[in-house]
Structures are given as C-alpha cells and as structure tokens.
Design a protein around this motif. Structure first.
Motif, PDB file in Angstrom:
ATOM      1  N   VAL A 225       0.870  -1.182   0.000  1.00  0.00           N
ATOM      2  CA  VAL A 225       0.000   0.000   0.000  1.00  0.00           C
ATOM      3  C   VAL A 225       0.900   1.223   0.000  1.00  0.00           C
ATOM      4  CG1 VAL A 225      -1.835   1.228   1.217  1.00  0.00           C
ATOM      5  CG2 VAL A 225      -1.771  -1.275   1.263  1.00  0.00           C
ATOM      6  N   SER A 226       0.989   1.890  -1.138  1.00  0.00           N
ATOM      7  CA  SER A 226       2.017   2.905  -1.377  1.00  0.00           C
ATOM      8  C   SER A 226       1.992   4.064  -0.383  1.00  0.00           C
ATOM      9  CB  SER A 226       1.892   3.445  -2.805  1.00  0.00           C
ATOM     10  OG  SER A 226       0.602   3.997  -3.011  1.00  0.00           O
ATOM     11  N   ASP A 227       0.814   4.497   0.056  1.00  0.00           N
ATOM     12  CA  ASP A 227       0.735   5.662   0.939  1.00  0.00           C
ATOM     13  C   ASP A 227       0.608   5.276   2.416  1.00  0.00           C
ATOM     14  OD1 ASP A 227      -1.778   4.566   0.721  1.00  0.00           O
ATOM     15  OD2 ASP A 227      -2.834   6.483   0.568  1.00  0.00           O
ATOM     16  N   ALA A 228       0.896   4.037   2.748  1.00  0.00           N
ATOM     17  CA  ALA A 228       0.749   3.566   4.126  1.00  0.00           C
ATOM     18  C   ALA A 228       1.798   4.206   5.034  1.00  0.00           C
ATOM     19  CB  ALA A 228       0.878   2.054   4.185  1.00  0.00           C
ATOM     20  N   LYS A 229       1.402   4.469   6.267  1.00  0.00           N
ATOM     21  CA  LYS A 229       2.307   5.009   7.263  1.00  0.00           C
ATOM     22  C   LYS A 229       2.235   4.167   8.538  1.00  0.00           C
ATOM     23  CE  LYS A 229       3.900   8.662   5.113  1.00  0.00           C
ATOM     24  NZ  LYS A 229       5.353   8.822   4.787  1.00  0.00           N
ATOM     25  N   VAL A 230       3.390   3.827   9.062  1.00  0.00           N
ATOM     26  CA  VAL A 230       3.462   3.107  10.332  1.00  0.00           C
ATOM     27  C   VAL A 230       3.625   4.131  11.449  1.00  0.00           C
ATOM     28  CG1 VAL A 230       4.735   1.415  11.691  1.00  0.00           C
ATOM     29  CG2 VAL A 230       4.497   1.101   9.227  1.00  0.00           C
ATOM     30  N   THR A 256      12.641   1.511  18.204  1.00  0.00           N
ATOM     31  CA  THR A 256      11.691   0.634  17.525  1.00  0.00           C
ATOM     32  C   THR A 256      11.682   0.909  16.026  1.00  0.00           C
ATOM     33  OG1 THR A 256      10.323   0.557  19.512  1.00  0.00           O
ATOM     34  CG2 THR A 256       9.281  -0.101  17.448  1.00  0.00           C
ATOM     35  N   LYS A 257      11.737   2.169  15.652  1.00  0.00           N
ATOM     36  CA  LYS A 257      11.776   2.535  14.231  1.00  0.00           C
ATOM     37  C   LYS A 257      12.997   1.909  13.558  1.00  0.00           C
ATOM     38  CE  LYS A 257      12.126   6.493  11.096  1.00  0.00           C
ATOM     39  NZ  LYS A 257      12.129   7.978  10.986  1.00  0.00           N
ATOM     40  N   LYS A 258      14.143   1.983  14.216  1.00  0.00           N
ATOM     41  CA  LYS A 258      15.368   1.404  13.662  1.00  0.00           C
ATOM     42  C   LYS A 258      15.198  -0.098  13.441  1.00  0.00           C
ATOM     43  CE  LYS A 258      20.303   0.843  14.612  1.00  0.00           C
ATOM     44  NZ  LYS A 258      21.411   1.121  15.580  1.00  0.00           N
ATOM     45  N   TYR A 259      14.570  -0.754  14.387  1.00  0.00           N
ATOM     46  CA  TYR A 259      14.346  -2.195  14.258  1.00  0.00           C
ATOM     47  C   TYR A 259      13.435  -2.496  13.070  1.00  0.00           C
ATOM     48  CZ  TYR A 259      12.866  -6.941  15.269  1.00  0.00           C
ATOM     49  OH  TYR A 259      12.586  -8.278  15.163  1.00  0.00           O
ATOM     50  N   LEU A 260      12.373  -1.699  12.890  1.00  0.00           N
ATOM     51  CA  LEU A 260      11.448  -1.912  11.773  1.00  0.00           C
ATOM     52  C   LEU A 260      12.148  -1.698  10.439  1.00  0.00           C
ATOM     53  CD1 LEU A 260       8.243  -0.146  13.158  1.00  0.00           C
ATOM     54  CD2 LEU A 260       8.715  -2.601  13.078  1.00  0.00           C
ATOM     55  N   VAL A 261      13.010  -0.696  10.350  1.00  0.00           N
ATOM     56  CA  VAL A 261      13.761  -0.437   9.122  1.00  0.00           C
ATOM     57  C   VAL A 261      14.660  -1.623   8.796  1.00  0.00           C
ATOM     58  CG1 VAL A 261      15.555   1.008   8.080  1.00  0.00           C
ATOM     59  CG2 VAL A 261      13.661   2.069   9.323  1.00  0.00           C
ATOM     60  N   GLN A 262      15.292  -2.179   9.824  1.00  0.00           N
ATOM     61  CA  GLN A 262      16.166  -3.329   9.620  1.00  0.00           C
ATOM     62  C   GLN A 262      15.394  -4.563   9.149  1.00  0.00           C
ATOM     63  OE1 GLN A 262      17.931  -3.548  13.523  1.00  0.00           O
ATOM     64  NE2 GLN A 262      19.766  -2.438  12.892  1.00  0.00           N
ATOM     65  N   ASN A 263      14.082  -4.551   9.371  1.00  0.00           N
ATOM     66  CA  ASN A 263      13.266  -5.693   8.976  1.00  0.00           C
ATOM     67  C   ASN A 263      12.391  -5.393   7.766  1.00  0.00           C
ATOM     68  OD1 ASN A 263      13.274  -8.214  11.012  1.00  0.00           O
ATOM     69  ND2 ASN A 263      13.813  -6.346  12.104  1.00  0.00           N
ATOM     70  N   GLY A 264      12.847  -4.468   6.919  1.00  0.00           N
ATOM     71  CA  GLY A 264      12.240  -4.311   5.608  1.00  0.00           C
ATOM     72  C   GLY A 264      11.214  -3.217   5.452  1.00  0.00           C
ATOM     73  N   ILE A 265      11.011  -2.358   6.456  1.00  0.00           N
ATOM     74  CA  ILE A 265      10.055  -1.263   6.342  1.00  0.00           C
ATOM     75  C   ILE A 265      10.836   0.025   6.079  1.00  0.00           C
ATOM     76  CG2 ILE A 265       8.225   0.039   7.494  1.00  0.00           C
ATOM     77  CD1 ILE A 265       7.663  -2.447   9.176  1.00  0.00           C
ATOM     78  N   LYS A 266      10.486   0.737   5.033  1.00  0.00           N
ATOM     79  CA  LYS A 266      11.226   1.928   4.646  1.00  0.00           C
ATOM     80  C   LYS A 266      11.134   3.010   5.719  1.00  0.00           C
ATOM     81  CE  LYS A 266      10.717   1.317  -0.357  1.00  0.00           C
ATOM     82  NZ  LYS A 266      10.176   1.910  -1.601  1.00  0.00           N
ATOM     83  N   ASN A 267      12.240   3.697   5.905  1.00  0.00           N
ATOM     84  CA  ASN A 267      12.321   4.771   6.882  1.00  0.00           C
ATOM     85  C   ASN A 267      11.250   5.834   6.637  1.00  0.00           C
ATOM     86  OD1 ASN A 267      14.139   6.203   9.018  1.00  0.00           O
ATOM     87  ND2 ASN A 267      13.847   7.732   7.427  1.00  0.00           N
ATOM     88  N   SER A 268      10.995   6.144   5.356  1.00  0.00           N
ATOM     89  CA  SER A 268      10.040   7.192   4.997  1.00  0.00           C
ATOM     90  C   SER A 268       8.590   6.805   5.310  1.00  0.00           C
ATOM     91  CB  SER A 268      10.165   7.534   3.510  1.00  0.00           C
ATOM     92  OG  SER A 268       9.932   6.384   2.709  1.00  0.00           O
ATOM     93  N   ASN A 269       8.342   5.523   5.558  1.00  0.00           N
ATOM     94  CA  ASN A 269       6.986   5.058   5.865  1.00  0.00           C
ATOM     95  C   ASN A 269       6.694   5.006   7.369  1.00  0.00           C
ATOM     96  OD1 ASN A 269       7.541   3.252   3.075  1.00  0.00           O
ATOM     97  ND2 ASN A 269       5.531   4.207   3.237  1.00  0.00           N
ATOM     98  N   ILE A 270       7.632   5.450   8.178  1.00  0.00           N
ATOM     99  CA  ILE A 270       7.475   5.339   9.633  1.00  0.00           C
ATOM    100  C   ILE A 270       7.434   6.729  10.273  1.00  0.00           C
ATOM    101  CG2 ILE A 270       8.422   4.361  11.753  1.00  0.00           C
ATOM    102  CD1 ILE A 270       9.913   2.326  10.040  1.00  0.00           C
ATOM    103  N   GLU A 271       6.415   6.973  11.072  1.00  0.00           N
ATOM    104  CA  GLU A 271       6.295   8.219  11.822  1.00  0.00           C
ATOM    105  C   GLU A 271       6.465   7.923  13.314  1.00  0.00           C
ATOM    106  OE1 GLU A 271       2.554   9.954  10.851  1.00  0.00           O
ATOM    107  OE2 GLU A 271       3.138  10.469   8.799  1.00  0.00           O
TER     108      GLU A 271
END
Length: 301
Positions: A225-230, A256-271
C-alpha cells in the motif's frame, strides 16, 4: 630446423593445455546453448562449490560455483563479492525490472552453535538482511525482496567461513489482493497492535514468535500500500521528571523505528512520536504496572 619445430610444438601444447585448464577450473557458471531446433538447453559445467549461487526462476536459470560467504558468528557478507555472482545479479536486475510482480525470498542460514550478537531474531535472518542491503545498494528494488532465517545443526565450512548460507526463492507478488483485502489486514494489525515493552532506562528487541509475525504483517502491508504510514508511539512510566520520561519515550520509539527499518520497512513510511507518562495503561504505583507502561505501540496510520 629441429629446434624451431620443437619450439612451435611447445607453443601449441601450451595453448591446448591452457584451454583445457580454463574450461576445467574457470568456467564455473551454467551456460545457455541453443540447439538446432532453436530451443534453449542448459549446459552445466563442473561444480566445485558445495553451496553454489543459484538463481532459478521465471526468465532466469543461472548458477555459478562462487557463493555469498560469511565468517562464523558474523552477519556481515564477506566482500568483495565474486564477479560471477555480480554477473548473475545483473541478469536478475533486468528480469525484476521487466517483471515488477516478481518477488524473491532471501533465506539466510546459521548453525545452532553460532552466537548471535545482532538486533535480529537470529543470525540467519541477519545474514539474509545483509544480502538484501547489498542488493538494494546495487540498485535493486527493496520491495521485491523478503527475508527469513533458518537455524540448522551444521553447515559446510572452510576454516572459519560458512560457504554459501544464502538461498534465493522466486515467488509472485500478492497482486491479486484487492483494496478490501489490505483493509482487512490493516484492521487486524490495529485491533491487536504490536506492543514492545522496555526495562527501566533500557531498550530491547527480543521479540517473541508472535511479535515477529506482526512485524512481517506490517512490512507486508506497507510494501503493498504505497501511501501507508506506520505509527510508532513511545510511552513511559511516571518515575522521574516528565521531561526525562518524554525523552525516554522518544528514544524507545526511535529504537523501535530502527528495528522496523532493519526488517524491511522503509524509513520514509514510519512516523515517530512520544507521549511519555501521559497515557498509562496500568497503575504506576506497582512495579508490574510501571513495566506495562514502559512501551512502544506500533499501528498503521
């Protein structure tokens, strides 16, 4: 006259011997030949590696005797990567660009006696993610790769090096899912969000199997989902000043954000945000209650 003849024969023998040795030891990759009827056939040259680099999927059938190798107890890919692997990856890149629905799972392997010092669930997963990072740096699309890790009792080694503990498996993107399907997944994630708890003044990412599956589901949703935000919100107990607790909550959210990025979630998708001690879910009067309040909550915005 005889001296010149022997000299020419020596040159011819050297050329013939060199050709034989080159074919035996240097040409290690699979080649595609075309038969008289125009069909491709695969010719396998001699294999010397116990765990060769293989890309076998739609539009590509490539193998070479070199491999992605790792030192024992280490998650970093040994570099430089051999030219034969780079050649295969260039072919793979063309395939993936032409077929954006194609997806590949990178499986990393580690042995049960190896020590995991990474932030990942296990060393095998860390190795798979390091290969993924390498590919992204080479210009591959991050969204076309998933990672997983498997722990085995033993693996082929040479000295202190594990030979080829990486496997590529081709699959199709879940393009058949419609908007309603993804909305269902989003609702499931938010109805039972991923909550990480922390010790006083500490951060931790020792996830359970259920928590790790939630990370996978979140990554899956965001990648489709291209516009999704975590949304990552940090919380704390009320021990100490409010300013101190707001800072702790923010650090936990960033961790937590760093951990999510390391597991395949783009930095730009995380707030990331912090609410400190303002929204407790338990009584701060007890140690058990304070432990429940020291947390980050991860949802889909």
């Amino acid at each position: 006259m005889f001296k010149k003849l022997f000299y020419l024969l020596g040159i011819a023998a050297t050329i013939i011997l060199g050709t034989i040795l080159y074919q035996r030891f240097c040409c290690s990759c699979y080649l595609n030949e075309q038969t008289d009827n125009g069909l491709d056939k695969t010719v396998m040259l001699p294999e010397t590696s116990p765990n060769p680099f293989i890309l076998n999927g739609s539009g590509i059938n490539y193998q070479c005797n070199d491999s992605f190798d790792f030192l024992q107890n280490n998650s970093a890919l040994i570099s430089p990567v051999k030219d034969s692997i780079v050649m295969g990856l260039e072919n793979l890149k063309e395939i993936l660009i032409a077929n954006p629905k194609q997806k590949i799972t990178i499986t990393g392997y580690a042995t049960s006696d190896e020590k995991n010092t990474t932030t990942f669930e296990n060393l095998a997963l860390a190795r798979a993610n390091d290969v993924k990072t390498f590919l992204v740096a080479k210009g591959f699309s991050e969204s076309q790769f998933d990672t997983k890790g498997e722990i085995l009792d033993a693996w082929k080694t040479s000295g202190d090096t594990l030979l080829g503990p990486i496997k590529f498996q081709f699959s199709e993107l879940e393009s058949e899912k419609n908007t309603e399907d993804w909305s269902i997944l989003k609702n499931e994630i938010n109805a039972n969000p991923l909550v990480l708890y922390f010790n006083t003044n500490q951060s931790s990412d020792n996830l359970s199997k259920e928590e790790h599956q939630k990370v996978i589901d979140i990554a899956k949703y965001v990648n489709h989902v291209s516009d999704a935000k975590v949304q990552v919100v940090g919380h704390s107990d009320n021990t100490g000043s409010r300013e101190l607790n707001m800072n702790l909550a923010k650090k936990r959210a960033e961790f937590t954000k760093k951990y999510l990025v390391q597991n395949g979630i783009k930095n730009s998708n995380i707030e990331v945000s912090a609410k400190g001690p303002d929204e407790p879910i338990s009584d701060n009067e007890s140690a058990e209650g304070r432990a429940k309040n020291r947390r980050t909550v991860i949802t889909i915005k």
